[in-house]
Scaffold this active site. Structure first.
Site: not given
Ligand code: AMP
Ligand code: MG
Length: 505
Positions: A103, A136, A186, A265-266
């Site tokens: 997203r 997304g 960001r 990934d973070n």
């Molecule tokens: P995060 O928890 O923000 O580190 O996200 C983990 C993964 O989930 C990353 O690949 C994000 O891009 C994906 N992601 C989180 N929320 C969404 C969403 N609403 N739609 C698509 N991908 C998402």
């Molecule tokens: Mg992340």
């Protein structure tokens, strides 16, 4: 590599200081996708960081209000912009997964005043190849939260991605209930993560990984390019990433910041804090503090953060193995050593950071152990008394004066500390100045963050949010008038679960 055609479907904005490049898309195609934001119904700028815009050389005054809204919601693009989403993998709670910007869409890389490139990325800008089952999109509350906390971290002097804008989309996002949608802009030194290297390593042990390392070296470690041996360059890079993480983790621990989702990934290899999902600052000191509603095992608890950072570095080292030495055994040796070195680097950074918080300006070798004991005893007393982490450290500047009243729980600890301060050059007066500059009075307190987000999300009242934002941007400058922001909330009753955070996806 052939240059892709300019994105045809979105209108282009007048020049406003953007000089976006897309150097990332010179890497092998497996590492990214060319993709444009998906336009939204009725964009509106909610927050705009004009200081950061100026720092990036942007001249946003050249854009009218509807153009700014279109820009920060992804309805229009800066001239010459070729947006893309990045592929990455990651260990999430210890399990390996293929991910990517599901997203988020990078508009491009903006040259900063010092010549480095800064990624400008829209988060919540619509689906990409990596969206899996996600929409997304992002909800307003979590995007406001990221803006607020990342800017607070910046003001605290902690390396972090920044927030340039939040735009409301005028569209609902469906979560457990319908929530107002928003896009966050960001700004990051890059979005290269440990997981980016894991992805490249799995996709193609050779070419992709080498290309990515070369890219990372140019972007973040250009001083290492003088080393002619590619294996040595890679090893130096790994060591430097570990050193940056050691410093970053020491800073997190020093302010009671709990990231909450330290998946690989973070973790950004730039050494910036990235991903403000379930993070929160600790109120009452306890090493096992966890806020994230999904972190049941406490994997990412406060005291676990340094070892988890090292665990993540081990995953990075594994990914880099094929490049570290042609001899696999020696590659493992080098990798292991680099990962081991994290711990002493963290201990040194933590010791130095915490010393300043205690007002200790000079630490001789013989002081190290007694000072460590002094800190450990203070933390143990805080834990026992369920004292507030931030408020206690801030109050030390007052309590350095033995005539000033201090709570009973800390009284047994004070004399040894007073003697320590009195014995150093400058005495107590110098120590007080050091402490006032090292111990923030103002952090984004959980109860205030929640109240501000509720008012904004549920009542479209942004007053509390704006006030809180302005206040957390001056963490070391509090007066008596700031009691609302500096006073800790009453601690939850023993055994109660306390504050809970959510990933905000
Ligand atoms: P995060 O928890 O923000 O580190 O996200 C983990 C993964 O989930 C990353 O690949 C994000 O891009 C994906 N992601 C989180 N929320 C969404 C969403 N609403 N739609 C698509 N991908 C998402
Ligand atoms: Mg992340």
């Amino acid at each position: 590599m052939t240059t892709p055609p300019p994105t045809p479907d979105l209108p282009t904005l007048p020049p406003a200081g953007f000089a976006l490049r897309s150097t990332y898309t010179e890497l092998p195609e497996a590492l990214y996708q060319h993709v444009s934001p998906t336009p939204v119904a009725s964009p509106q700028v909610v927050l705009l960081n004009r200081a950061l815009a100026a720092h990036l050389g942007l001249n946003l005054a050249a854009l009218a209000e509807p153009q700014l809204a279109a820009l920060f919601a992804g309805n229009a693009l800066p001239a010459g912009c070729r947006p893309f989403a990045q592929a990455y993998a990651g260990h999430q709670y210890g399990r390996f997964t293929f991910l990517g910007d599901g997203r988020a869409i990078v508009l491009g890389e903006q040259p900063a005043a010092d010549g480095s490139l800064m990624d400008i990325q829209l988060k919540g800008a619509g689906p990409t190849r990596y969206s899996r089952r996600g929409d997304g999109r992002a909800a307003l509350g979590p995007m406001l939260r990221e803006y607020l906390i990342s800017e607070a971290m910046h003001a605290l002097g902690i390396p972090t991605t920044r927030s340039l804008a939040v735009a409301a989309t005028g569209e609902p996002v469906m979560r457990q209930q319908a929530l107002p949608g928003a896009v966050l802009t960001r700004v990051a030194a890059s979005h290269l993560r440990v997981g980016t290297f894991q992805f490249a390593a799995v996709k193609d042990q050779g070419a992709h990984l080498a290309a990515l390392v070369d890219y990372a070296l140019h972007r973040h470690f250009p001083h290492l390019l003088a080393e002619p041996d590619p294996a040595q360059r890679t090893l130096h890079m790994l060591r430097e990433i570990a050193a940056r993480q050691a410093r970053l983790l020491a800073l997190w621990q020093s302010v009671g910041f709990i990231h909450g989702v330290m998946n690989t990934d973070n973790m950004a290899i730039s050494g910036e804090t990235i991903d403000y999902g379930p993070c929160a600052f600790m109120d009452v000191y306890h090493p096992d503090t966890v806020f994230s509603s999904i972190d049941h095992g406490g994997r990412y608890a406060y005291a676990q953060q340094p070892p988890i950072a090292q665990w993540n570095l081990a995953r990075l080292a594994e990914a880099l193995l094929p490049l570290l030495d042609p001899n696999p055994d020696r590659a493992v040796e080098h990798a292991t050593q680099a990962v081991h070195d994290f711990q002493p680097a963290f201990i040194t950074a933590y010791r130095n950071t915490m010393a300043l918080k205690l007002g200790i300006t000079r630490q001789r070798h013989a002081d190290i152990q007694p000072d460590a004991d002094l800190l450990a005893d203070l933390l143990a007393a805080m834990q026992q008394a369920r004292a507030d982490f931030t408020a206690t450290f801030r109050a030390l500047a007052d309590w350095a004066d033995s005539a000033s009243p201090a709570p009973a729980w800390i009284a047994p600890w004070l004399p040894r500390w007073h003697a320590r301060l009195a014995a150093q050059p400058g005495g107590t007066a110098a120590a007080r100045q050091v402490m006032l500059a090292a111990n923030p009075a103002i952090i984004p307190r959980n109860h205030l963050v929640e109240a501000a987000l509720t008012a904004a999300e549920q009542h479209a009242d942004f007053g509390p949010f704006f006030t809180l934002l302005l206040t957390v941007q001056r963490p070391f400058h509090a007066t008596a008038a700031d009691a609302h922001f500096t006073t800790p909330p009453p601690p939850p009753p023993p055994g109660a679960c306390g504050y809970r955070t959510f990933c905000g996806t």
